[in-house]
Design an enzyme around this catalytic site. Structure first.
Site, mmCIF file in Angstrom:
data_model
loop_
_atom_site.group_PDB
_atom_site.id
_atom_site.type_symbol
_atom_site.label_atom_id
_atom_site.label_comp_id
_atom_site.label_asym_id
_atom_site.label_seq_id
_atom_site.Cartn_x
_atom_site.Cartn_y
_atom_site.Cartn_z
ATOM 1 N N GLU A 60 0.702 -1.488 -0.170
ATOM 2 C CA GLU A 60 0.046 -0.156 0.039
ATOM 3 C C GLU A 60 0.750 1.163 0.050
ATOM 4 O OE1 GLU A 60 -0.738 -2.498 1.914
ATOM 5 O OE2 GLU A 60 -2.981 -3.215 0.831
ATOM 6 N N HIS A 127 -10.833 -6.760 8.531
ATOM 7 C CA HIS A 127 -11.858 -6.376 7.114
ATOM 8 C C HIS A 127 -13.074 -5.422 7.846
ATOM 9 C CE1 HIS A 127 -8.669 -10.148 6.436
ATOM 10 N NE2 HIS A 127 -8.333 -9.702 5.443
#
Lengths: 321, 429
Positions: A60, A127
């Site tokens: 990321e 998540h």
């Protein structure tokens, strides 16, 4: 006007931007050939090719760092974090590099970071998070969080056109649950709040998926007239709209799907305490997720996320105050 | 704003609370009553305006320290008194159970006999010192009422009640534990008797087409007095210099500001070079100032103008000056300046050039010794000489700076030197 799901509206915005502006490109993990973990970018690779729809390594920091560099030389990158939770790995590039670039160097960083966020589907602690407040606390970054298909498309256009880094909080749980009429073509939804339902006895302030919980919970609470204000944008925060609702309703419930401490709703509560005090007819009430990780177990997860019942009960209590 | 109210006991069941001239900024010692919003006998709610006052150029309102009835007005309109002087007294009916905060040690008895500690007791017999006060009214800020003395009201309920003059003690509450809710007080507002039907003839004569006019506003009168006094005091002279503002124009466009902060910055530099102009002259007493406190004249449209002061302006950059000027001008126009922000200037700039005028003879802001006038910047053909001494005609952004100076404090040569260094500064931005 075509009817689209929330997810289709986001895809449509990306496709329209890629077609209209050659500076726009998208990048992320598995967004190309595979079409994205949630299939938001499905079909884009075929139409625009690997030069504009880029699969990246699982990094990321590299995704956002690359986007910052491209933005500084005039591109309009749109990055996907596969899950918003993963942005912690790209934090430095976003918060320190992108967010402070204009202050330090006078350079615009027109990047959009799409953050599939939120819980409700048993995704577990890695998540299911709602990390928007991390970025609200960091100057130089805008944060938007649409709740409808129309706003999802319009706000994504606004975000891509904006010269600042914008975190686009798209709620995973709404992807295929929410449908609505969406204007065709490119249009900009302003970064301001929207009255989702007008009322006069109490206002519930929410954003993202919580707008739908608020609407369902307050459809009929003992016949009271309950307003629902959809913030849509957290940075900038539409203080005029918030204070206007408070002035009319005088009782306020603020919802957060995020953990309660220092959440977006805490900022809204502070704003009301400071500037709306003389309009209040009761304590400012918050309904938020307690400060715990989001559990994997479905019943435990349902127990911590703000529910229709909790909101209805909070409204009932406050109405009786 | 006012200090904790002092109360005096009056005969009967009342307590008198003083309304005093408030302290409004450290350097302000007195104020003038402009108008009374309440008259003797009027009911007044806590924080409601009792009168309007003016200190120098700043007007403000004096709020009532408590709810009650205006018992005495001690200072008339246009009278000027020192900070702390009692302007009026408000009678608080002790039967209503309300007492101002801070003075609650001596609680009034229901029978109105003053306790011995509570000051003069003109008529009623004092109770023995040992007798405990039979009833102590709550001293919190919230209005409290006998019989319902524990009732507390939310901010919005108090505001609506104050706006409509509603006595909350008689409002039935439908909230939890009998709490008065917003809708309870709103119901009372809506149920209020309607105004009587209009029964006069609807005929109205045509209005006389009179010109607008009347008494000059207070601000106009004050500006007039200041200007007349300055012309009578100083030996006014005005000198002008032509300045090439081309470089300033491009620098200001780059920063996105007006030319004014650049002129202000150059004025400050020139004042450091010629401190004789950063001075005041009061009678025969001439004082040079170390710091530059720069006054900037701000137009308030038809109302007049005001000169807020940038303190220690010599410590600010051009950008810093631009920010301060914008802030002061904005607050001047919204009447949000404090008295301290319009005092203590050592030099003043006035800047009416936006309408295209090119020269003026400004009047010195007393007790300063000079004032600079910045007018329109206009493009003109001028003769310029290059490094080799060749002349040519070029289009340059030119302005004429006017300096009015006090011939009592300085002479023309110094004014000219000051303008020359100002010109040098602006042309080498």
């Amino acid at each position: 006007m075509p009817t689209m799901t929330y997810l289709q509206a986001i895809s449509s915005a990306l496709r329209d931007e890629l077609r209209a502006d050659e500076r726009v490109f998208v990048m992320g993990e598995d967004i190309g050939v595979f079409g994205g973990a949630f299939k938001v970018t499905d079909g884009l690779f075929e139409e625009f090719g690997p030069g504009r729809v880029m699969d990246t390594p699982l990094a990321e920091s590299a995704i956002i760092g690359t986007a910052v560099g491209a933005a500084v030389v005039g591109m309009r990158p749109v990055c996907e974090m596969q899950f918003s939770d993963f942005i912690s790995c790209g934090f430095d590039q976003l918060v320190n590099v992108a967010g402070k670039m204009n202050y330090r160097q006078g350079l615009a960083v027109p990047i959009t970071v799409r953050l599939p966020s939120g819980g409700g589907f048993s995704g577990g602690p890695f998540h299911s998070q709602n990390p928007e407040a991390w970025f609200m606390h960091s100057p130089g970054i805008k944060v938007v969080a649409p709740s409808t298909a129309e706003d999802a498309k319009g706000l994504l256009h606004t975000a891509i056109h904006d010269p600042n880094p914008v975190c686009f909080m798209e709620h995973k749980h709404l992807y295929r649950r929410i449908k609505g009429d969406v204007p065709s073509g490119i249009y900009e939804t302003p970064m301001t709040a929207r009255v989702a339902r007008a009322g006069s006895d109490l206002v519930v302030i929410a954003y993202g998926a919580m707008v739908h919980v608020a609407l369902e919970a307050t459809e009929d609470v003992d016949g009271a007239s309950i307003e629902v204000l959809d913030l849509r944008s957290l940075v900038p925060l539409d203080s005029d709209a918030i204070l206007d609702s408070v002035a009319r309703c005088s009782k306020v419930v603020i919802m957060d799907e995020a953990n309660a401490t220092c959440a977006a709703g805490a900022q809204v509560a502070a704003l009301i305490a400071e500037h709306g005090f003389e309009d209040l007819d009761g304590p400012v009430v918050r309904v938020a997720t307690p400060d715990v990780p989001i559990p994997f177990s479905p019943p435990l997860e349902q127990a911590v996320l703000p529910s229709v019942e909790r909101v209805r009960e909070a409204c009932r209590e406050l109405l009786a105050y | 704003m006012s200090s904790s109210p002092t109360e005096t006991r009056a005969p009967g069941a009342t307590t008198l609370v003083d309304v005093t001239m408030p302290q409004m900024g450290v350097s302000v010692a007195e104020g003038t009553v402009v108008a009374w919003a309440k008259q003797v006998g009027d009911r007044v709610e806590a924080d409601e305006t009792v009168c309007e006052i003016s200190t120098d150029k700043i007007d403000t309102e004096v709020p009532a320290p408590v709810s009650g009835v205006v018992a005495e007005i001690l200072v008339g309109v246009d009278a000027t008194v020192e900070v702390g002087v009692v302007l009026a007294r408000i009678a608080v009916d002790s039967a209503s159970g309300e007492l101002p905060g801070g003075g609650g040690a001596a609680a009034p008895t229901p029978t109105a006999a003053p306790t011995p500690t509570a000051g003069p007791a003109p008529t009623a017999a004092p109770t023995p010192g040992a007798a405990p006060p039979p009833h102590v009214a709550p001293v919190s800020g919230a209005p409290a009422v006998n019989g319902a003395s524990h009732r507390r009201y939310s901010p919005v309920v108090q505001r609506i009640a104050a706006e409509h003059g509603i006595d909350l003690s008689v409002v039935p509450g439908t909230g939890r534990g009998g709490r008065v809710r917003k809708q309870d007080v709103l119901a009372l507002v809506e149920a209020a008797p309607e105004a009587p039907m209009h029964i006069e003839s609807p005929y109205r004569p045509d209005p006389v087409p009179a010109g607008s006019g009347g008494q000059l506003s207070r601000m106009r009168r004050q500006i007039g007095a200041h200007m007349k006094r300055s012309l009578e005091t100083s030996a006014h002279c005005t000198s002008w210099i032509e300045v090439d503002m081309t470089r300033v124009q491009s620098a200001r466009a780059r920063l996105g500001v007006t030319a004014l902060p650049f002129v202000a910055s150059a004025v400050i530099a020139a004042l450091r070079e010629h401190p004789q102009l950063n001075a005041s002259l009061e009678g025969e007493r001439y004082t040079q100032h170390a710091a530059v406190n720069l006054g900037i004249a701000v137009s308030l449209g038809e109302d007049g103008l005001i000169v807020p002061v940038i303190r220690a302006a010599h410590e600010l950059s051009v950008e810093g000056l631009a920010t301060r000027i914008r802030d002061l001008a904005k607050r001047a126009r919204t009447r949000a300046l404090t008295p301290d922000e319009v005092r203590g200037g050592t030099f003043t700039i006035t800047n009416p050039g936006q309408y295209g005028t090119i020269m003026a003879t400004p009047i010195i802001n007393q007790p300063q010794v000079a004032i600079l006038d910045l007018e329109a910047i206009v493009k003109r053909p001028v003769v310029v000489t290059d490094a080799d001494g060749n002349d040519s005609i070029a289009i340059r952004a030119m302005t004429i700076l006017g300096l009015s100076w006090d011939h009592r404090a300085l002479d023309g040569a110094l004014a000219a030197q000051f303008l020359a260094s100002l010109k040098r500064g602006l042309e080498s931005v």
